[in-house]
Design a protein around this motif. Structure first.
Motif, PDB file in Angstrom:
ATOM      1  N   VAL A 140       4.619  32.435 -23.943  1.00  0.00           N
ATOM      2  CA  VAL A 140       3.926  33.797 -22.342  1.00  0.00           C
ATOM      3  C   VAL A 140       2.955  33.562 -22.622  1.00  0.00           C
ATOM      4  O   VAL A 140       2.274  33.623 -21.427  1.00  0.00           O
ATOM      5  CB  VAL A 140       5.372  34.761 -21.975  1.00  0.00           C
ATOM      6  CG1 VAL A 140       4.905  35.582 -20.940  1.00  0.00           C
ATOM      7  CG2 VAL A 140       6.542  34.925 -22.211  1.00  0.00           C
TER       8      VAL A 140
ATOM      9  N   ASP B 243       9.844  26.487 -19.793  1.00  0.00           N
ATOM     10  CA  ASP B 243       8.548  25.753 -19.081  1.00  0.00           C
ATOM     11  C   ASP B 243       8.761  24.420 -18.123  1.00  0.00           C
ATOM     12  O   ASP B 243       7.819  23.961 -17.048  1.00  0.00           O
ATOM     13  CB  ASP B 243       7.357  25.639 -20.375  1.00  0.00           C
ATOM     14  CG  ASP B 243       7.298  26.810 -20.517  1.00  0.00           C
ATOM     15  OD1 ASP B 243       6.632  27.656 -19.585  1.00  0.00           O
ATOM     16  OD2 ASP B 243       6.230  26.519 -21.602  1.00  0.00           O
TER      17      ASP B 243
ATOM     18  N   MET C 285       8.610  34.215 -16.419  1.00  0.00           N
ATOM     19  CA  MET C 285       7.149  34.049 -17.421  1.00  0.00           C
ATOM     20  C   MET C 285       7.169  36.104 -17.907  1.00  0.00           C
ATOM     21  O   MET C 285       7.367  36.141 -18.920  1.00  0.00           O
ATOM     22  CB  MET C 285       5.755  33.553 -17.760  1.00  0.00           C
ATOM     23  CG  MET C 285       5.648  32.052 -16.966  1.00  0.00           C
ATOM     24  SD  MET C 285       6.103  31.374 -18.808  1.00  0.00           S
ATOM     25  CE  MET C 285       4.299  31.753 -19.525  1.00  0.00           C
TER      26      MET C 285
END
Length: 362
Positions: free
Chosen positions: A39, A119, A159
């Protein structure tokens, strides 16, 4: 100023951006110290190292003030995205193999598949939204920039939900190790200049962030001027100059930051930085300048003569190829590096071919 002068400026501002981003990253990591690995790389490191792309896009759009500025802004983000996706992971693999982690060579390592899926999903979503807008509309409206930013906000929420934790056990203050005040000024080590290199506090971290951002903004303005000057000197479109030179220059901080994480053994951060930077580039680094420009001046004409179909293929295919190289194998190995090198060779070959035939597909 001649061609060599503009190249000299390009090299100089690349160094300035690198040092200023070191200071930015030092303070940003402190402020994000409660975030878990992966993160931190995909959010804090990625935003900090992607500021040059956003500020360069701002400068190009407002300096050129026409569709050429829009095309150059797209070029910076697209070129940087390709560089980040291919070159950064490649250099990280080579760094741990030849430089090592804590003095030991690492032939293979694993990364979080969960973080990779997270991601990868948001990066592809941002690319699809951008490509849809480029194909569907003849004018770029302010709300399109807002839509791109909303995509990033979704990524941000994802996130933060997946990576916050209590405590500061993982944080360790790292000095930039400037030997004296003069060296600190040259390296933009504002913590040394203003706070005598004491461990960071919230106040000192925000002060350092402010001045680092100011230096990056000034450097990116001169970067955009050099890009225009190089385009004039080589008699090529500005967007081609931005695609190659501005994209590489603005990706310098991402590269050094990811290598730094990799040689510490923080592989998730190293890889997440590359993909998180790309998500920021595609959504915020392009979306925010266009949102501000649209609110002030109105719509931005889509640049004529660009090959939108090729842009769509390049963006999505390269992203998918890199994601699969990391997701399918159980470990990242030398074969992964070879695949990335081959993909980059294809990209460079395409750039050379497209420039030679006179119609650069973007």
């Amino acid at each position: 100023m001649g061609l060599l002068g503009n190249f000299a400026i390009l090299i100089f501002v690349s160094v300035v951006i690198k040092y200023a981003c070191d200071t930015f990253e030092q303070s940003a990591v402190y402020l994000g110290r409660n975030m878990s690995e992966g993160v931190k790389g995909g959010l804090i490191n990625a935003v900090g190292s992607s500021l040059p792309e956003m500020l360069t896009t701002f400068s190009l759009l407002f300096f050129l003030h026409d569709e050429a500025g829009f095309a150059a802004g797209v070029s910076v983000t697209v070129g940087s995205a390709v560089f980040n996706a291919i070159v950064i992971p490649l250099t990280c693999i080579l760094a741990v193999r030849f430089y090592g982690v804590r003095g030991q060579s690492v032939k293979s390592f694993t990364i979080s598949k969960t973080a990779l899926k997270r991601d990868g999903f948001w990066l592809l979503l941002g690319e699809v939204v951008l490509i849809f807008m480029l194909i569907k509309f003849n004018l770029f409206h302010w709300w399109m920039g807002a839509a791109l930013i909303i995509v990033y906000l979704g990524y941000l929420v994802h996130m933060l939900k997946s990576g916050s934790h209590d405590g500061e056990d993982d944080y360790e203050f790292e000095s930039l190790e400037s030997s004296n005040i003069l060296a600190a000024l040259i390296k933009f080590d504002f913590n040394k200049v203003f706070f005598n290199d004491k461990p960071l506090s919230k106040f000192s971290a925000w002060i350092n962030l402010f001045f680092a951002t100011l230096i990056i903004a000034i450097a990116c303005h001169f970067l955009s001027l050099s890009v225009v000057g190089i385009a004039d000197g080589l008699n090529i479109p500005v967007y081609l100059s931005a695609l190659v030179f501005a994209a590489a220059a603005t990706s310098v901080p991402d590269t050094f930051l990811s290598i730094k994480d990799a040689v510490k053994g923080q592989y998730d951060d190293a890889v997440s930085n590359a993909f998180g930077s790309n998500t920021f580039d595609i959504t915020v680094a392009l979306g925010l300048p266009l949102l501000v420009y649209g609110l002030i001046y109105g719509t931005v004409p889509m640049p004529e003569g660009t090959d939108i179909a090729v842009l769509r293929v390049l963006l999505v295919v390269i992203t998918l190829a890199v994601l699969l190289m990391f997701y399918i194998p159980k470990k990242v190995t030398g074969y992964t590096a070879s695949g990335l090198a081959a993909l980059f060779a294809v990209w460079v070959g395409y750039l050379i071919w497209a420039s030679q035939v006179g119609g650069f597909a973007l």
